[in-house]
Enzyme design. Structure first.
Site, PDB file in Angstrom:
ATOM      1  N   CYS A  10       1.643  -7.578  -2.786  1.00 11.29           N
ATOM      2  CA  CYS A  10       2.993  -8.155  -2.868  1.00 11.29           C
ATOM      3  C   CYS A  10       3.952  -7.578  -1.835  1.00 11.29           C
ATOM      4  O   CYS A  10       4.608  -8.309  -1.089  1.00 11.29           O
ATOM      5  CB  CYS A  10       3.556  -8.029  -4.278  1.00 11.29           C
ATOM      6  SG  CYS A  10       3.874  -6.340  -4.850  1.00 11.29           S
ATOM      7  N   HIS A  27       6.555  -5.262  -8.774  1.00 11.11           N
ATOM      8  CA  HIS A  27       6.163  -6.488  -8.077  1.00 11.11           C
ATOM      9  C   HIS A  27       7.367  -7.048  -7.321  1.00 11.11           C
ATOM     10  O   HIS A  27       8.502  -6.959  -7.796  1.00 11.11           O
ATOM     11  CB  HIS A  27       5.636  -7.530  -9.064  1.00 11.11           C
ATOM     12  CG  HIS A  27       5.043  -8.736  -8.405  1.00 11.11           C
ATOM     13  ND1 HIS A  27       3.929  -8.658  -7.586  1.00 11.11           N
ATOM     14  CD2 HIS A  27       5.408 -10.037  -8.405  1.00 11.11           C
ATOM     15  CE1 HIS A  27       3.635  -9.872  -7.140  1.00 11.11           C
ATOM     16  NE2 HIS A  27       4.532 -10.730  -7.617  1.00 11.11           N
ATOM     17  N   HIS A  86       4.632 -15.270  -3.204  1.00 13.96           N
ATOM     18  CA  HIS A  86       4.221 -13.880  -3.426  1.00 13.96           C
ATOM     19  C   HIS A  86       2.705 -13.743  -3.411  1.00 13.96           C
ATOM     20  O   HIS A  86       1.969 -14.721  -3.556  1.00 13.96           O
ATOM     21  CB  HIS A  86       4.788 -13.356  -4.751  1.00 13.96           C
ATOM     22  CG  HIS A  86       4.281 -14.062  -5.969  1.00 13.96           C
ATOM     23  ND1 HIS A  86       3.812 -13.388  -7.069  1.00 13.96           N
ATOM     24  CD2 HIS A  86       4.174 -15.386  -6.268  1.00 13.96           C
ATOM     25  CE1 HIS A  86       3.454 -14.259  -8.007  1.00 13.96           C
ATOM     26  NE2 HIS A  86       3.660 -15.467  -7.536  1.00 13.96           N
TER      27      HIS A  86
END
Length: 193
Positions: A109, A157, A169
């Site tokens: 990420c 994240h 993402h």
């Protein structure tokens, strides 16, 4: 040929190559055999150049990408840099997730977001938690395309806001870089770089 013309031709080639590289760095990545073709061939003169100019062309071919990033981002506004980073992130959709990877063939990420901003000439930290401290805070209702969006508490994240309630993402193992709903994960904050 007078002495000043090779220097003029070299500077023209450098500028043209940097402009071409900047353009191609913002275009979606191609696949197949044409992906290996260097962009600088378009900037080479049609006639065979003199030996000093050939050396300059070879030098430009190896230095143009770094120059292109600087040239492409030097005069851009922060909003234009975010748009460029978003374009780069979207061009990675479908590439595999790999923990700790920061491109160009696989991403996690924060590797995706740091890679995308680096291509736009902006340096941000490598981890999602560190990225959650850069730029300025943005409320969920004020998100704009290119904003970094963080999830979970503590932050573990990061994604990039696209607009219309969607993010791009690198989510998790076994899932490629993809577009998801902003509301698919527990929102913990957002930052504008």
């Amino acid at each position: 040929m007078p002495e000043h013309k090779p220097a003029l031709l070299r500077s023209t080639l450098v500028a043209a190559t940097a402009a071409a590289a900047a353009f191609f760095s913002l275009a979606p990545a191609s696949t197949g055999a044409d992906a290996e073709a260097p962009a600088v061939t378009a900037a080479a003169p049609a006639a065979a150049p003199a030996a000093p100019v050939e050396a300059a062309v070879r030098t430009v071919a190896f230095t143009a990408p770094a120059q292109a990033v600087e040239a492409a981002s030097a005069g851009l506004s922060p909003a234009a840099k975010r748009a460029s980073a978003l374009s780069t992130a979207l061009a990675q959709v479908g590439k595999p997730y790999r923990y700790g990877a920061s491109g160009p063939s696989a991403f996690d990420c924060s590797g995706l977001t740091s890679f995308a901003f680096k291509q736009a000439g902006v340096s941000i930290p490598r981890t999602s938690r560190a990225q959650s401290g850069v730029g300025t805070p943005v409320s969920k209702g004020s998100l704009q395309p290119g904003d970094l969006v963080f999830f979970y508490k503590p932050v573990s994240h990061v994604a990039m806001y696209i607009g219309n309630g969607q993010v791009v993402h690198a989510s998790t193992s076994g899932q490629p870089v993809k577009i998801s709903s902003l509301n698919a994960m527990p929102f913990s904050g957002a930052r504008r770089v």
